[in-house]
Design a protein around this motif. Structure first.
Motif, mmCIF file in Angstrom:
data_model
loop_
_atom_site.group_PDB
_atom_site.id
_atom_site.type_symbol
_atom_site.label_atom_id
_atom_site.label_comp_id
_atom_site.label_asym_id
_atom_site.label_seq_id
_atom_site.Cartn_x
_atom_site.Cartn_y
_atom_site.Cartn_z
ATOM 1 N N VAL A 164 -78.804 2.127 -3.275
ATOM 2 C CA VAL A 164 -79.591 1.762 -2.104
ATOM 3 C C VAL A 164 -81.082 1.964 -2.353
ATOM 4 C CG1 VAL A 164 -80.091 2.371 0.296
ATOM 5 C CG2 VAL A 164 -77.720 2.195 -0.467
ATOM 6 N N PHE A 172 -81.085 -6.001 1.917
ATOM 7 C CA PHE A 172 -80.220 -5.226 2.808
ATOM 8 C C PHE A 172 -79.577 -6.153 3.829
ATOM 9 C CE2 PHE A 172 -81.584 -0.529 2.630
ATOM 10 C CZ PHE A 172 -81.904 -0.626 1.282
ATOM 11 N N GLY A 191 -85.237 0.722 -0.839
ATOM 12 C CA GLY A 191 -84.470 1.730 -0.120
ATOM 13 C C GLY A 191 -85.091 3.108 -0.175
#
Length: 346
Positions: A164, A172, A191
């Motif tokens: 992430v 995302f 992220g």
């Protein structure tokens, strides 16, 4: 599924294989419903106006949609899912979440289940599917897109946070182009940047969605797979890079949104009586306008007519429009023929 509608057309029409294909209307105000991977290399994608798609790819072949065929293939795929688990949450005709924690065949590995499902789909439909395996829905969705087409990818609990943090926010699930651009303006590019923000900051800038962004930046998603989810509405919206100021511009921008809503309704064989238009202005103030008919909306043209009728009285607008959305609710799962009979009787 990989480029589902376009792949079905290439499967059924061998002369289209290896060629750039767009499912949708080729007319001036038509919209691309799906694009083959050959077309995507030219920048053609779903919801793109047909004139733009043809300009990007002059060799593009337009094919009218056959939703009955897509739905039949989807039912074949759902049957394969059901051989492994009863916990299936469909997102559309070509995508679903499966919880295989306690699966029907007692297979210990989720990766093995995904491999079997993909092989069964290929054997039954001659189509390819990509699978994402992880410990929550958010990461499974990211994983399913990571190796497309015809791919499989696993995000383990140990991999999750690092995966992430390295991912651009535009990748995302749940963060569209406009939100991604806004995050970039705030210095949030991946992220790791997103995880550095506290809850208060994200909610201040992104409202209710801020809490969702806070947790997914940490690889956390507690949403269960819901096999019993009942869809109450079908909607789509788009945030524009440049604010819209005229009725003509807003009407044109509404077309791909209407197309997306109706495409889902056709594919899922559902209709609705209530049309709601959502308008968000440049200052983030928002208005909605709705109209409910005595019978379900029965065609793309009717949905377009009602949506534009709700839009027109809002002009001239007090300020630029940054977002438009259309939702169809009061749904029922009746066929178009039943709807037509009902309207005739009324």
């Amino acid at each position: 599924m990989d480029a589902f509608y376009a792949s079905v057309e290439q499967r059924d029409h061998p002369e289209l294989r290896g060629r750039p294909v767009a499912v949708g209307g080729s007319r001036e105000r038509g919209v691309v419903a799906a694009a083959s991977y050959e077309a995507r290399k030219f920048g053609v994608h779903s919801a793109m106006p047909s004139v733009t798609a043809r300009r990007k790819c002059p060799e593009l072949v337009f094919v009218p949609p056959r939703f009955d065929v897509y739905k039949a293939a989807s039912l074949q795929i759902r049957t394969i899912f059901a051989e492994h688990t009863a916990l299936i949450e469909p997102l559309s005709l070509d995508e679903a979440y499966l919880d295989v924690t306690e699966n029907l065949q007692g297979i210990a590995s989720a990766t093995e289940i995904a491999q079997r499902i993909r092989a069964s789909i290929k054997a039954a439909t001659a189509l390819t599917a990509s699978a994402g395996i992880s410990y929550n829905k958010f990461l499974a969705k990211l994983a399913s897109d990571h190796r497309k087409p015809d791919g499989l990818f696993v995000i383990t609990p140990r991999m999750g946070p690092a995966f992430v943090e390295a991912l651009p926010v535009g990748k995302f699930h749940g963060i569209g182009p406009a939100t991604s651009a806004r995050m970039n303006q705030l210095g949030i590019h991946n992220g790791l940047d997103l995880r550095a923000q506290d809850m208060a900051f994200l909610q201040r800038h992104f409202g209710k969605a801020g809490a969702y962004y806070y947790w997914i930046a940490r690889g956390v998603d507690e949403r269960p797979v819901r096999a019993d989810r009942i869809r109450k509405s079908v909607g789509a919206e788009n945030t524009f890079a440049t604010d819209l100021a005229t009725l003509d511009a807003a009407g044109a921008a509404l077309q791909p949104i209407i197309e997306k809503v109706w495409r889902y309704c056709e594919g899922a064989d559902i209709r609705g009586r209530t049309v709601t238009l959502k308008v968000k202005y440049a200052d983030f103030s928002q208005v909605t306008r709705s109209r409910t008919g005595i019978a379900p909306v029965s065609s793309h043209g009717e949905l377009e007519q009602v949506s534009l009728a709700l839009l027109e009285p809002l002009f001239p607008v007090p300020r630029g429009i940054r977002l438009l959305g259309v939702t169809l609710s009061a749904l029922n799962e009746s066929s178009a023929e039943t709807d037509a009979q009902f309207r005739l009787l009324v």
